[in-house]
Write a protein that holds these residues in place. Structure first.
Motif, PDB file in Angstrom:
ATOM      1  N   VAL A 117       4.169   4.763   6.271  1.00  0.00           N
ATOM      2  CA  VAL A 117       3.310   4.003   7.184  1.00  0.00           C
ATOM      3  C   VAL A 117       2.542   4.948   8.091  1.00  0.00           C
ATOM      4  O   VAL A 117       1.335   4.772   8.302  1.00  0.00           O
ATOM      5  CB  VAL A 117       4.144   2.997   8.012  1.00  0.00           C
ATOM      6  N   MET A 118       3.229   5.962   8.597  1.00  0.00           N
ATOM      7  CA  MET A 118       2.564   6.927   9.476  1.00  0.00           C
ATOM      8  C   MET A 118       1.452   7.669   8.722  1.00  0.00           C
ATOM      9  O   MET A 118       0.365   7.864   9.244  1.00  0.00           O
ATOM     10  CB  MET A 118       3.579   7.925  10.036  1.00  0.00           C
ATOM     11  N   SER A 119       1.739   8.055   7.490  1.00  0.00           N
ATOM     12  CA  SER A 119       0.749   8.750   6.674  1.00  0.00           C
ATOM     13  C   SER A 119      -0.443   7.848   6.388  1.00  0.00           C
ATOM     14  O   SER A 119      -1.597   8.277   6.472  1.00  0.00           O
ATOM     15  CB  SER A 119       1.404   9.211   5.368  1.00  0.00           C
ATOM     16  N   ALA A 120      -0.178   6.593   6.055  1.00  0.00           N
ATOM     17  CA  ALA A 120      -1.257   5.634   5.778  1.00  0.00           C
ATOM     18  C   ALA A 120      -2.095   5.398   7.029  1.00  0.00           C
ATOM     19  O   ALA A 120      -3.330   5.294   6.957  1.00  0.00           O
ATOM     20  CB  ALA A 120      -0.693   4.322   5.263  1.00  0.00           C
ATOM     21  N   ALA A 121      -1.443   5.342   8.184  1.00  0.00           N
ATOM     22  CA  ALA A 121      -2.178   5.151   9.434  1.00  0.00           C
ATOM     23  C   ALA A 121      -3.069   6.349   9.727  1.00  0.00           C
ATOM     24  O   ALA A 121      -4.220   6.186  10.152  1.00  0.00           O
ATOM     25  CB  ALA A 121      -1.198   4.928  10.587  1.00  0.00           C
ATOM     26  N   LYS A 122      -2.569   7.556   9.481  1.00  0.00           N
ATOM     27  CA  LYS A 122      -3.399   8.758   9.667  1.00  0.00           C
ATOM     28  C   LYS A 122      -4.599   8.735   8.726  1.00  0.00           C
ATOM     29  O   LYS A 122      -5.724   9.045   9.118  1.00  0.00           O
ATOM     30  CB  LYS A 122      -2.581  10.015   9.430  1.00  0.00           C
TER      31      LYS A 122
END
Length: 117
Positions: free
Chosen positions: A105-110
């Protein structure tokens, strides 16, 4: 104190094993169909959906293995030990799955904030 043996007829144990096998086969077919369905409709969340499906499949396999072990427990102490081991492993796996999902999720948000979608 002597722990009483679990007096389960062999026929009942065999029936339980067959039932577990049939349920596992049905879930396997479901997971195959779900995986193919996800591949046919690509979208930005496909990778996360595949990961969630993989985690669910791992959990179901662990549950079926657990059920098989319980079928062969010979006393209450062994059944409780099997249950305890299963719960510990499931809590560990759940924590690891949450870490992986959070990382995704963090990677997708970045990526979204950088316009990579």
């Amino acid at each position: 104190m002597i722990e009483p043996k679990l007096e389960v007829p062999a026929e009942l144990r065999e029936l339980a094993e067959k039932t577990i096998d049939q349920a596992e086969k049905a879930f396997g077919m479901f997971f195959d169909a779900a995986g193919k369905s996800m591949e046919s409709i690509p979208n930005p969340g496909t990778e996360m959906s595949k990961q969630a499906l993989s985690f669910t499949e791992q959990n179901m396999k662990a549950a079926f293995d657990h059920a098989r072990r319980l079928v062969h427990a010979t006393d209450l102490q062994e059944a409780m030990r099997i249950q305890s081991e299963f719960l510990k492993s499931q809590f560990t796996n759940a924590g690891e799955h949450m870490r992986q999902i959070t990382g995704g999720v963090m990677s997708a948000a970045k990526d979204a904030s950088k316009g990579k979608f």
